[in-house]
Design a protein around this motif. Structure first.
Motif, PDB file in Angstrom:
ATOM      1  N   ASP A   1      21.217 -41.841  25.713  1.00 43.04           N
ATOM      2  CA  ASP A   1      21.084 -42.978  26.631  1.00 43.04           C
ATOM      3  C   ASP A   1      20.940 -44.277  25.853  1.00 43.04           C
ATOM      4  O   ASP A   1      21.519 -45.314  26.247  1.00 43.04           O
ATOM      5  CB  ASP A   1      19.865 -42.771  27.538  1.00 43.04           C
ATOM      6  CG  ASP A   1      20.128 -41.757  28.645  1.00 43.04           C
ATOM      7  OD1 ASP A   1      21.302 -41.596  29.040  1.00 43.04           O
ATOM      8  OD2 ASP A   1      19.161 -41.120  29.121  1.00 43.04           O
ATOM      9  N   ALA A   2      20.183 -44.253  24.763  1.00 46.26           N
ATOM     10  CA  ALA A   2      20.029 -45.458  23.949  1.00 46.26           C
ATOM     11  C   ALA A   2      21.348 -45.850  23.292  1.00 46.26           C
ATOM     12  O   ALA A   2      21.706 -47.041  23.235  1.00 46.26           O
ATOM     13  CB  ALA A   2      18.948 -45.235  22.888  1.00 46.26           C
ATOM     14  N   LEU A   3      22.090 -44.870  22.796  1.00 47.02           N
ATOM     15  CA  LEU A   3      23.379 -45.164  22.168  1.00 47.02           C
ATOM     16  C   LEU A   3      24.370 -45.732  23.172  1.00 47.02           C
ATOM     17  O   LEU A   3      25.206 -46.581  22.821  1.00 47.02           O
ATOM     18  CB  LEU A   3      23.944 -43.902  21.511  1.00 47.02           C
ATOM     19  CG  LEU A   3      23.158 -43.346  20.310  1.00 47.02           C
ATOM     20  CD1 LEU A   3      23.767 -42.031  19.840  1.00 47.02           C
ATOM     21  CD2 LEU A   3      23.149 -44.359  19.175  1.00 47.02           C
TER      22      LEU A   3
ATOM     23  N   LEU B   1      16.982 -51.933  21.952  1.00 52.29           N
ATOM     24  CA  LEU B   1      18.143 -52.151  22.822  1.00 52.29           C
ATOM     25  C   LEU B   1      18.545 -53.614  22.785  1.00 52.29           C
ATOM     26  O   LEU B   1      17.686 -54.503  22.707  1.00 52.29           O
ATOM     27  CB  LEU B   1      17.814 -51.753  24.269  1.00 52.29           C
ATOM     28  CG  LEU B   1      17.282 -50.329  24.505  1.00 52.29           C
ATOM     29  CD1 LEU B   1      16.897 -50.165  25.973  1.00 52.29           C
ATOM     30  CD2 LEU B   1      18.320 -49.291  24.111  1.00 52.29           C
ATOM     31  N   PRO B   2      19.856 -53.912  22.871  1.00 49.15           N
ATOM     32  CA  PRO B   2      20.283 -55.315  22.977  1.00 49.15           C
ATOM     33  C   PRO B   2      19.966 -55.870  24.370  1.00 49.15           C
ATOM     34  O   PRO B   2      19.925 -55.133  25.359  1.00 49.15           O
ATOM     35  CB  PRO B   2      21.787 -55.239  22.711  1.00 49.15           C
ATOM     36  CG  PRO B   2      22.177 -53.853  23.104  1.00 49.15           C
ATOM     37  CD  PRO B   2      20.987 -52.984  22.801  1.00 49.15           C
ATOM     38  N   ARG B   3      19.742 -57.176  24.419  1.00 49.97           N
ATOM     39  CA  ARG B   3      19.500 -57.797  25.727  1.00 49.97           C
ATOM     40  C   ARG B   3      20.726 -57.679  26.623  1.00 49.97           C
ATOM     41  O   ARG B   3      20.610 -57.580  27.839  1.00 49.97           O
ATOM     42  CB  ARG B   3      19.131 -59.283  25.542  1.00 49.97           C
ATOM     43  CG  ARG B   3      17.816 -59.543  24.825  1.00 49.97           C
ATOM     44  CD  ARG B   3      16.617 -59.151  25.660  1.00 49.97           C
ATOM     45  NE  ARG B   3      16.334 -60.046  26.739  1.00 49.97           N
ATOM     46  CZ  ARG B   3      15.413 -61.015  26.709  1.00 49.97           C
ATOM     47  NH1 ARG B   3      14.698 -61.200  25.610  1.00 49.97           N
ATOM     48  NH2 ARG B   3      15.178 -61.772  27.759  1.00 49.97           N
ATOM     49  N   ASP B   4      21.904 -57.705  26.007  1.00 48.24           N
ATOM     50  CA  ASP B   4      23.151 -57.550  26.753  1.00 48.24           C
ATOM     51  C   ASP B   4      24.027 -56.534  26.013  1.00 48.24           C
ATOM     52  O   ASP B   4      24.631 -56.856  24.992  1.00 48.24           O
ATOM     53  CB  ASP B   4      23.883 -58.888  26.866  1.00 48.24           C
ATOM     54  CG  ASP B   4      25.104 -58.800  27.776  1.00 48.24           C
ATOM     55  OD1 ASP B   4      25.398 -57.688  28.279  1.00 48.24           O
ATOM     56  OD2 ASP B   4      25.751 -59.839  27.999  1.00 48.24           O
ATOM     57  N   PRO B   5      24.123 -55.295  26.489  1.00 47.22           N
ATOM     58  CA  PRO B   5      24.920 -54.280  25.786  1.00 47.22           C
ATOM     59  C   PRO B   5      26.383 -54.653  25.624  1.00 47.22           C
ATOM     60  O   PRO B   5      27.050 -54.143  24.720  1.00 47.22           O
ATOM     61  CB  PRO B   5      24.757 -53.035  26.667  1.00 47.22           C
ATOM     62  CG  PRO B   5      23.466 -53.241  27.396  1.00 47.22           C
ATOM     63  CD  PRO B   5      23.384 -54.710  27.642  1.00 47.22           C
TER      64      PRO B   5
END
Length: 577
Positions: free
Chosen positions: A495-497, A519-523
């Protein structure tokens, strides 16, 4: 006009260091260097042996020539003395002077000087010593003179000498240089009027010495050229062997990088050709094995997916029956009531396992996708903590939430983030051993971090790299009743990937385990570099629990107090983080 100084472009030390490095790392350079050194050593030894032989031969030859010339001069001088008709001392002296000059002029080209003096210096008719080159007269040693003076059989005496000139004689034209080998020959001449005369001649071996020097220089040049030629030949030969091996090695690197169709051209029939053919055979076999493994893996994944889907219907039916029994369990006797409770628990666990297997099958099939929505990150974290609160209370493990006092807006798939945090919290509670579990959030403009820290038993250093493996369990001896399926952390990492993030873990036995969900703020913007993360572990050591960065100002909450937390947040004013 100032002329800038030119930097020295050549450095022997740098060249030597580069040569050593090249010899250490290159088989070709090492072989050529060893061959050149051995060739040069052998050539030098052979040259030295040859020089000794040539020197002995030349000295023997020149000595024979000098003795022959000296014998001729003895005959010439004795003939002149026998034919002379002189009686006065002046005439005798003049005869000796003329005889020395004649012998010097008629002698060999390497004759340096002629020396005559009376054996009996006390005789009234003894001559004044005559010498054609007085500077070399000291070379006639006292031993040599004594041997000639005491001889009665007219023997010829020979003594090698070193024709070393005095500094004052260095400028005389035609004189041999210092250190030149030579010889002194001496005998007795019969001269009835004045008594016997001592006759000495000094010969120089300058030409022979020059010849030896020239031969030595030629041999040195031949040794160097021979070594260079052997080195070039060896370089070309070894190059012809090494280049095909380098091509095979390069093809092996390409093959290892994933290009399974890589092959090398078989253009030889020797051992190198066997290597090329063997590489291609190996690559074909490896490709075949990989295809077989991929097919077996795909079949296994399909089997897991099909079984998981097929089991959903009977499990749902079992769940309905279990719920019906659960509603009426108070009417059963204690034994039947306990059986119903165990049945409900195992069906719940079976459903969780099926859900995990279905999720894994979706990942493997490539069907997993994100449903990104801008969300306050505190909400899914709190939801996950509330979902685990019941288990934590049963095990008497407090969960402390230290959340920012302002919104942390992030584009995430809330369902997946809740699952990540829930799995990490469940794992932490399972190993906390009645000690608290702490949850924190950190954020900056590019990324967010969710921290889950427990102070329990910890994980051994050799096992920490397996925590995200499928079906891996930190403590195999734990009961399957309380243990998980071994898929939770693997699903969390996936899920993180999917968010272009990562989960990092550090642990130390007796100090607990620390997970960081980054996690990035915007994937949609892709991964975030480590330097841009709001918080991270200080080193790559698996047992180093130090971090860099910080979590900022936060409110403290206890999992399970959801309504009171929301009331507190709603009553506060502040802009989103």
């Amino acid at each position: 006009m100032n002329v800038p100084k030119l930097r020295r472009s050549f450095s022997f030390t740098r060249l030597l260091r580069h040569g050593r490095s090249e010899v250490r790392r290159s088989l070709q350079a090492r072989t050529v260097a060893l061959t050149v050194i051995l060739t040069l050593a052998v050539a030098i030894v052979l040259s030295m042996v040859s020089m000794v032989s040539v020197r002995v031969s030349l000295l023997t030859q020149i000595t024979s020539q000098s003795r022959a010339d000296y014998s001729n001069m003895i005959q010439q001088a004795q003939t002149s003395l026998d034919a002379a008709d002189v009686s006065a001392t002046v005439q005798i002296q003049q005869l000796a002077n003329d005889l020395a000059s004649t012998l010097q002029s008629d002698g060999a080209s390497n004759l340096v000087g002629v020396y005559l003096w009376s054996r009996d210096t006390s005789s009234p008719r003894s001559i004044i010593p005559v010498s054609t080159e007085p500077s070399y007269e000291p070379l006639i040693s006292d031993d040599m003179r004594s041997a000639v003076a005491s001889d009665v059989n007219e023997n010829v005496f020979y003594q090698p000498v070193d024709l070393t000139l005095e500094s004052g004689m260095a400028g005389i034209p035609g004189m041999p240089g210092g250190g030149t080998p030579g010889a002194v020959l001496g005998t007795t001449l019969e001269f009835g009027v004045a008594g016997n005369l001592e006759f000495f001649a000094i010969y120089s071996y300058t030409l022979q010495q020059q010849s030896l020097t020239q031969i030595q220089l030629n041999l040195v040049a031949i040794c160097v050229l021979l070594s260079i030629m052997v080195g070039v030949v060896m370089w070309l030969v070894i190059r012809g062997i090494v280049r095909p091996i380098e091509r095979v090695a390069s093809a092996a690197e390409v093959l290892a990088s994933g290009e399974l169709d890589t092959r090398v051209a078989v253009d030889r029939k020797d051992e190198i050709g066997v290597l090329q053919h063997s590489f291609n055979t190996m690559a074909d076999s490896l490709n075949q094995k990989i295809d077989e493994l991929e097919e077996a893996s795909a079949s296994q994944k399909r089997f897991v997916s099909d079984v998981s889907h097929e089991l959903r219907t009977p499990v749902t039916t079992m769940r309905m029956a279990s719920d019906l029994l659960e509603m009426k369990k108070d009417d059963f006797d204690p034994s039947a009531k306990r059986t119903v409770e165990l049945l409900a628990g195992q069906i719940n666990r079976f459903q969780d396992m099926l859900a995990d297997l279905l999720e894994i099958s979706r990942y493997d099939a490539g069907y997993a996708a994100l449903d990104l929505v801008e969300t306050d990150l505190r909400e899914p974290v709190s939801t996950a903590a509330d979902q685990v609160a019941g288990i934590a209370q049963a095990k008497q493990v407090p969960i402390h939430l230290y959340l920012p006092n302002v919104q942390v807006l992030t584009r995430i798939d809330s369902r997946r983030v809740i699952r990540i945090v829930r799995n990490l919290l469940a794992n932490a509670v399972d190993f906390a051993e009645d000690r608290p579990v702490e949850v924190r959030i950190a954020a900056n403009r590019k990324a967010v971090a969710i921290s889950v820290r427990d102070y329990g038993v910890g994980i051994a250093e050799d096992k920490i790299s397996h925590v995200f493996d499928r079906f891996w369990r930190g403590d195999p001896s734990r009961s399957r009743v309380t243990g998980g399926t071994g898929l939770g952390l693997s699903i969390s990492m996936t899920d993180a990937l999917l968010h272009h993030g990562i989960i990092r873990v550090r642990s130390e036995l007796g100090e607990g385990t620390w997970f960081l969900v980054l996690l990035p703020r915007d994937p949609d913007q892709g991964e975030v570099a480590d330097a841009d993360l709001p918080v991270d572990f200080a080193s790559a050591k698996p047992d180093d629990l130090r971090i860099t960065g910080g979590f900022g100002v936060a409110e403290s909450h206890v999992a399970g107090a959801q309504e009171s937390r929301r009331d507190t947040v709603d009553s506060m004013m502040g802009r989103p983080l």
